[in-house]
Design an enzyme around this catalytic site. Structure first.
Site, PDB file in Angstrom:
ATOM      1  N   GLY A 101       0.930  -1.183   0.024  1.00 37.79           N
ATOM      2  CA  GLY A 101       0.028  -0.009   0.014  1.00 37.79           C
ATOM      3  C   GLY A 101       0.765   1.285   0.046  1.00 37.79           C
ATOM      4  N   ARG A 104       3.674   6.205   2.190  1.00 40.73           N
ATOM      5  CA  ARG A 104       3.800   7.613   2.272  1.00 40.73           C
ATOM      6  C   ARG A 104       3.527   8.420   1.297  1.00 40.73           C
ATOM      7  NH1 ARG A 104      10.272   8.123   1.368  1.00 40.73           N
ATOM      8  NH2 ARG A 104      10.259   6.542  -0.313  1.00 40.73           N
ATOM      9  N   LYS A 128       4.110  12.505  -2.153  1.00 42.84           N
ATOM     10  CA  LYS A 128       5.048  11.860  -1.600  1.00 42.84           C
ATOM     11  C   LYS A 128       5.739  12.011  -0.552  1.00 42.84           C
ATOM     12  CE  LYS A 128       8.282   7.863  -2.990  1.00 42.84           C
ATOM     13  NZ  LYS A 128       8.898   7.451  -4.282  1.00 42.84           N
ATOM     14  N   ASP A 275       4.718  -4.113  -7.181  1.00 40.72           N
ATOM     15  CA  ASP A 275       4.028  -3.067  -6.654  1.00 40.72           C
ATOM     16  C   ASP A 275       4.441  -1.738  -7.316  1.00 40.72           C
ATOM     17  OD1 ASP A 275       6.191  -3.759  -4.836  1.00 40.72           O
ATOM     18  OD2 ASP A 275       6.000  -1.934  -3.891  1.00 40.72           O
TER      19      ASP A 275
END
EC number: 2.7.7.-
Length: 523
Positions: A101, A104, A128, A275
């Site tokens: 996930g 940040r 970010k 990811d």
């Protein structure tokens, strides 16, 4: 400051986490968790991209306003923004890692833009380094200036090189320190903090689909697939099965084209986990990336990968295919048949081969890549590796080769070692003779050949040592080099007289320096 037109389809059309807490946890049955950015003490603009600002409708007065820095540091929201962090999983270094996930990254919303010709665009705005989310695991959700500069500059450099990529609107300092152990060796230190605003039509990754398959949530997996097609691939129609099959083929095709462009410019992503793979075929997540200095298919900049070198330069095409296979496995419950998934994977191989051949031909100045050219390329790559030759300088210099008197002399600046150059000279001259013979078959005028080659072989790339010089200055509060480097990288194929130093090969001091030849995932 101008307001944006926002249409946040991801949070409006997909289920979210009902728990409003930012506490770290496993999130089930949801595509995202709503979360607010954590304010910082002293937001200040460090750098910004004029092109991305214009894309979103911001002018310079907007960008330089205090409100702009506040919004894009996470201290304020514009009307219509609905911040969230996405839930996804992923395979990391070949192994399933479970829930990951946005640890940040916080998406502010989806901006809808309309050009003068009526063309509309959709742009997710994502911060970010804006603070913790339910997916932060043991981290603080922050980012250091060092990694933020690298992400900001590389996002824009890649775009101007013609490589599919996410973009970067701005880089904002936070006025706060962030503690990081750069090489995980027990020597943490406090570094300046920063926030990057990343921009892309979509930040959906392969891992967004993998997480639901791993949990047996076929219903949510199906919803996400159909949402992604409807929002991000609206040109696809027909029955669901047909539409989904065409979509997977599109993903495979775009991924192949992206990887071919990486190989063209010498980019090494460094951490090609699933990811970190965009469903749109965009380069995403600029962490321990690097640029090939001396040509070496076995090089990886990532210290975490130093042993196995899974994500080395020459292995990137294979890894992309492996990652697509993991995506195919995740999608199988929705497709219910393997054939359309196999078709997509086969398409990846065909498209990459076609694009790679086209790229190699263009770099060498050929109209097309013939089967007989494979030996010429293999011989060259082996020679460049053994002789320690700078990839970017060599191919740029090759365009200026005198075909009537081919010689190694105009290419000497590409060699890192005079001794290796001397040893390689006979073999290099032999290769240049073969190359000249092949090039003359093209019957292309010299000036036309040079222009064509210089359009695909950049003079400037974001060399690791250049980024590190900008970081060193910025950590002392001097940001001019960040802005100058951005401006240089906006025109990578131009000669740019007076900026020769930005085209120079890696200096000796950078050969083994952290941040130049080796990087980590610490950011």
């Amino acid at each position: 400051m101008k307001n944006l037109v926002l249409d946040n389809r991801f949070v409006h059309e997909l289920p979210g986490d009902p728990n409003p807490s930012p506490d770290v946890r496993q999130v089930h049955g949801a595509c995202y968790s709503r979360v607010m950015p954590t304010p910082v003490s002293a937001p200040h603009l460090i750098a910004w991209s004029p092109e991305v600002a214009a894309l979103l409708g911001f002018d310079e007065s907007d960008v330089r306003s205090p409100e702009f820095a506040a919004v894009f540091a996470g201290n304020a929201l514009m009307p219509g923004m609905e911040p969230y962090a996405a839930c996804y999983g992923g395979h990391q270094f070949g192994n399933w890692a479970g829930q990951l996930g946005d640890g940040r990254a916080i998406t502010l919303g989806e901006a809808v833009t309309t050009r003068g010709d009526g063309h509309t665009g959709r742009w997710e705005l994502q911060l970010k380094g804006a603070g913790p989310t339910p997916y932060s695991r043991h981290a603080d959700g922050r980012a250091v200036l060092r990694s933020s500069i690298r992400e900001f500059l590389c996002s824009e450099a890649m775009h101007h090189l013609g490589v599919p990529t996410t973009r970067a609107l701005c880089l904002v300092g936070t006025g706060e320190k962030v503690v990081r152990d750069m090489f995980y060796d027990g020597r943490p230190k406090a570094e300046p903090g920063a926030v990057v605003c990343r921009v892309a039509p979509s930040f959906i990754r392969f891992g967004n689909f993998e997480i639901f398959t791993s949990r047996g949530d076929e219903a949510l997996l199906t919803r996400l697939v159909d949402f992604t097609i409807a929002r991000d691939f609206p040109e696809l129609g027909g029955e669901p099965a047909t539409r989904r099959a065409e979509w997977f083929c599109k993903v495979c095709e775009r991924t192949a084209r992206m990887i071919a462009q990486w190989m063209r410019v010498g980019f090494v992503h460094g951490v090609m986990n699933t990811d970190n793979m965009s469903i749109l075929g965009l380069t995403i997540d600029y962490g321990p990336y690097g640029w090939i200095d001396n040509f070496d298919p076995g090089w990886t900049p990532n210290t975490t990968d130093a042993g196995g070198k899974r994500y080395r330069f020459g292995n990137q095409p294979h890894i992309a295919h492996w990652n697509l296979l993991q995506l195919a496995n995740a999608l199988y419950p929705v497709f219910g048949a393997a054939e359309p998934l196999h078709e997509g994977l086969d398409l990846y191989a065909r498209v990459f081969d076609e694009e790679n051949r086209r790229m190699l031909a263009a770099k060498l100045g050929f109209e097309a890549f013939g089967d007989e050219d494979a030996t010429l390329v293999e011989t060259l790559h082996a020679l460049l590796t053994r002789a320690e030759v700078d990839m970017t300088i060599f191919f740029r210099g090759l365009a200026s080769l005198d075909l009537e008197a081919p010689s190694i002399d105009p290419l000497r600046d590409a060699f890192y070692s005079a001794e290796k150059a001397a040893v390689a000279e006979p073999e290099m001259n032999s290769w240049l003779a073969a190359y000249t013979k092949r090039t003359k078959q093209e019957r292309t005028p010299g000036d036309q050949r040079r222009v064509r080659m210089n359009a695909v072989n950049p003079r400037f790339v974001l060399r690791n040592y250049l980024a590190q010089e900008a970081i060193d200055a910025a950590e002392q509060g001097e940001y001019a080099l960040v802005s100058e480097l951005l401006d240089v990288m906006r025109h990578p194929y131009d000669e740019q007289p007076g900026r020769e130093r930005f085209a120079a090969r890696r200096p000796d001091w950078a050969r083994n320096r952290a941040g130049c030849s080796m990087l980590s995932c610490s950011s």
